[in-house]
Design a protein around this motif. Structure first.
Motif, PDB file in Angstrom:
ATOM      1  N   VAL A  31       0.832  -1.210   0.000  1.00 15.28           N
ATOM      2  CA  VAL A  31       0.000   0.000   0.000  1.00 15.28           C
ATOM      3  C   VAL A  31       0.869   1.264   0.000  1.00 15.28           C
ATOM      4  N   SER A  32       2.134   1.106  -0.392  1.00  8.39           N
ATOM      5  CA  SER A  32       3.078   2.227  -0.540  1.00  8.39           C
ATOM      6  C   SER A  32       3.287   2.996   0.757  1.00  8.39           C
TER       7      SER A  32
ATOM      8  N   LEU B 130      -6.496   0.649  -4.820  1.00  9.51           N
ATOM      9  CA  LEU B 130      -7.212  -0.595  -4.539  1.00  9.51           C
ATOM     10  C   LEU B 130      -7.351  -1.436  -5.803  1.00  9.51           C
ATOM     11  N   LEU B 131      -7.631  -0.788  -6.935  1.00 12.32           N
ATOM     12  CA  LEU B 131      -7.713  -1.512  -8.204  1.00 12.32           C
ATOM     13  C   LEU B 131      -6.406  -2.250  -8.492  1.00 12.32           C
ATOM     14  N   GLU B 132      -5.275  -1.598  -8.247  1.00 15.99           N
ATOM     15  CA  GLU B 132      -3.970  -2.207  -8.496  1.00 15.99           C
ATOM     16  C   GLU B 132      -3.691  -3.346  -7.517  1.00 15.99           C
ATOM     17  N   ILE B 133      -4.037  -3.132  -6.247  1.00 16.26           N
ATOM     18  CA  ILE B 133      -3.795  -4.155  -5.220  1.00 16.26           C
ATOM     19  C   ILE B 133      -4.602  -5.417  -5.507  1.00 16.26           C
TER      20      ILE B 133
ATOM     21  N   VAL C  37     -19.304   1.480  -9.707  1.00 15.99           N
ATOM     22  CA  VAL C  37     -19.120   1.122 -11.119  1.00 15.99           C
ATOM     23  C   VAL C  37     -17.641   0.995 -11.460  1.00 15.99           C
ATOM     24  N   LEU C  38     -16.831   1.905 -10.949  1.00 16.89           N
ATOM     25  CA  LEU C  38     -15.397   1.888 -11.243  1.00 16.89           C
ATOM     26  C   LEU C  38     -14.720   0.613 -10.746  1.00 16.89           C
ATOM     27  N   LEU C  39     -15.078   0.171  -9.541  1.00 19.20           N
ATOM     28  CA  LEU C  39     -14.328  -0.895  -8.891  1.00 19.20           C
ATOM     29  C   LEU C  39     -14.852  -2.302  -9.151  1.00 19.20           C
ATOM     30  N   SER C  40     -16.155  -2.451  -9.317  1.00 18.95           N
ATOM     31  CA  SER C  40     -16.739  -3.783  -9.187  1.00 18.95           C
ATOM     32  C   SER C  40     -16.981  -4.524 -10.494  1.00 18.95           C
TER      33      SER C  40
ATOM     34  N   ARG D 207     -10.585  -4.915 -17.442  1.00 15.68           N
ATOM     35  CA  ARG D 207      -9.522  -4.519 -16.511  1.00 15.68           C
ATOM     36  C   ARG D 207      -8.180  -4.665 -17.211  1.00 15.68           C
ATOM     37  N   PRO D 208      -7.206  -3.825 -16.861  1.00 16.07           N
ATOM     38  CA  PRO D 208      -7.237  -2.772 -15.846  1.00 16.07           C
ATOM     39  C   PRO D 208      -8.121  -1.594 -16.251  1.00 16.07           C
ATOM     40  N   ARG D 209      -8.603  -0.854 -15.255  1.00 18.20           N
ATOM     41  CA  ARG D 209      -9.513   0.255 -15.498  1.00 18.20           C
ATOM     42  C   ARG D 209      -8.847   1.587 -15.193  1.00 18.20           C
ATOM     43  N   ASN D 210      -9.198   2.570 -15.999  1.00 22.16           N
ATOM     44  CA  ASN D 210      -8.677   3.924 -15.837  1.00 22.16           C
ATOM     45  C   ASN D 210      -9.855   4.878 -15.748  1.00 22.16           C
ATOM     46  N   ARG D 211      -9.956   5.613 -14.643  1.00 24.13           N
ATOM     47  CA  ARG D 211     -11.131   6.458 -14.420  1.00 24.13           C
ATOM     48  C   ARG D 211     -11.293   7.533 -15.489  1.00 24.13           C
TER      49      ARG D 211
END
Length: 268
Positions: free
Chosen positions: A129-130, A184-187, A206-209, A233-237
């Motif tokens: 988580v950097s 979170l998307l990356e993790i 919508v972005l995450l799920s 995926r991967p997703r970019n907002r």
């Protein structure tokens, strides 16, 4: 059906609570299957039982009716295969970030691993988580967003099969929230965890799920509609802002919440 397609299997679940005014029906007739590695958002107006359902999956409460399975095993209580991230980071203020995460790691792996291994797990989770650079700091010395990342690190350090999140970004400002959503998307892409997340935010859902579970209004709330989110995926907002599938999903959730269920609170 493939067992992975119903990694979490919720069947005929109802939940009531005894109150001073009598029995309160929180949930009724909940039937839901969640696939292994799937990201599911629970959304609905306040009082619709989202957190109650999440607590049932976590094993923090027992259903009045029905049953819940995880990996074909009945959920009878909390377990290390299911980790929870709360809206409040719930960190111990007198411990460093490292020690807050280490506490959970030691509880889960302390009987089977040596101290050096436990420390390595803890450090790896903070790096995920950097936050490796802030390991020595206490919660009072870091920002709200960083505190929440420590909470996520603590959950991930236990290597859970299921990550349960109860509005983890709800108390953060918009920019911090967006940054943590992206992280979170990356993790999740790296860990391939199964995630169930409670949210009030339509765009976040919508972005995450991969699937959005829309809850009807309480009391006696149930699943009103299931919405698959067919976004690659991967997703970019930024790229998704004008995506027709993104807009369609967003509109479907808004229509459900504020047309079919009534506008009972401010839109997310």
């Amino acid at each position: 059906m493939n067992n992975d397609a119903k990694f979490i299997d919720i069947s005929g679940v109802a939940q009531t609570f005894k109150t001073a005014k009598g029995v309160f029906p929180a949930l009724r007739d909940i039937n839901l299957q969640i696939a292994k590695g799937e990201f599911v958002a629970l959304i609905g107006h306040s009082g619709c039982g989202k957190s109650t359902l999440l607590n049932l999956i976590a094993g923090l409460t027992t259903p009045t009716e029905g049953g819940l399975l995880c990996a074909n095993k009945e959920i009878k209580g909390p377990g290390p295969e299911r980790a929870m991230v709360f809206q409040n980071h719930s960190l111990l203020p007198w411990l460093s970030c490292f020690d807050n995460v280490y506490l959970g790691v030691e509880r889960v792996f302390g009987k089977t691993e040596k101290k050096d291994q436990l420390k390595s797990r803890t450090a790896a989770a903070l790096e995920l988580v950097s936050l490796g650079h802030a390991a020595h700091k206490r919660p009072g010395e870091i920002s709200g967003g960083m505190k929440q990342r420590v909470g996520i690190a603590r959950a991930l350090a236990m290597e859970p099969q299921v990550l349960l999140m109860d509005e983890p970004f709800g108390a953060l400002d918009a920019l911090t929230r967006a940054r943590l959503q992206d992280e979170l998307l990356e993790i999740v892409a790296r860990t391939r965890s199964t995630v169930v997340m409670v949210t009030h935010d339509v765009d976040e859902a919508v972005l995450l799920s991969d699937k959005i579970v829309m809850m009807s209004n309480g009391p006696a709330a149930t699943i009103g509609e299931l919405l698959p989110v067919p976004l690659a995926r991967p997703r970019n907002r930024v790229a998704l802002a004008d995506d027709p599938d993104y807009q369609r999903c967003r509109k479907a959730v808004i229509d459900f919440l504020y047309t079919r269920q009534g506008h009972v609170e401010k839109a997310a």
